[in-house]
Motif scaffolding. Structure first.
Motif, short mmCIF file in Angstrom:
data_model
loop_
_atom_site.label_atom_id
_atom_site.label_comp_id
_atom_site.label_asym_id
_atom_site.label_seq_id
_atom_site.Cartn_x
_atom_site.Cartn_y
_atom_site.Cartn_z
N VAL A 84 50.20 20.19 22.98
CA VAL A 84 50.56 19.36 21.79
C VAL A 84 51.72 20.14 21.01
N ALA A 85 51.51 21.29 20.51
CA ALA A 85 52.55 22.05 20.05
C ALA A 85 52.32 23.38 20.04
N ARG A 86 53.43 24.18 19.83
CA ARG A 86 53.20 25.66 19.86
C ARG A 86 54.27 26.27 19.07
N ILE A 87 53.87 27.55 18.59
CA ILE A 87 54.67 28.30 17.58
C ILE A 87 54.44 29.53 17.82
N LEU A 88 55.80 30.27 17.91
CA LEU A 88 55.86 31.65 18.35
C LEU A 88 55.81 32.54 16.96
N GLY A 89 55.85 33.71 17.46
CA GLY A 89 55.73 34.99 16.19
C GLY A 89 56.95 34.92 15.42
#
Length: 115
Positions: free
Chosen positions: A48-53
């Protein structure tokens, strides 16, 4: 010992909103990639969605403009703000933490969209 708790799911009417949370203990979010997936019975789990550091985000086309992923590394918590929900968004939502030495999944939380 790592413990992951998802919350914020439930029943919402079409056009409504929910804010999912995924809180972890026993693991650092520092540098981790955080991802939300969903799965409907009989179908494969889909991203669905991802967020990196770094804070960089990516969304599946079917949620762009409606969903927003965020993170609070101090609280080891990730979020998924879901707006303008429709029947196709109904699924079990899973959080995934891709840390330096571990890959961990939440237990899943049900989202139901119905009038």
């Amino acid at each position: 010992q790592v413990h992951i708790v998802e919350s914020g799911g439930g029943l919402v009417q079409p056009g409504g909103s929910l804010n999912l949370s995924c809180a972890a203990s026993g693991i650092s979010f520092n540098g981790a990639a955080l991802v939300w997936y969903r799965q409907v019975p009989g179908h494969e789990r889909e991203l669905v969605a991802r967020i990196l550091g770094s804070g960089s985000t990516r969304y599946a086309d079917f949620v762009k403009g409606r969903f927003s992923i965020s993170r609070d590394d101090m609280k080891s918590t990730m979020y998924l703000q879901m707006n303008d929900l429709n029947a196709e968004d109904a699924a079990v939502y899973y959080c995934k933490i891709v840390a330096i030495h571990d890959i961990l999944w939440g237990q899943g939380i049900q989202v139901t969209v119905s009038s």
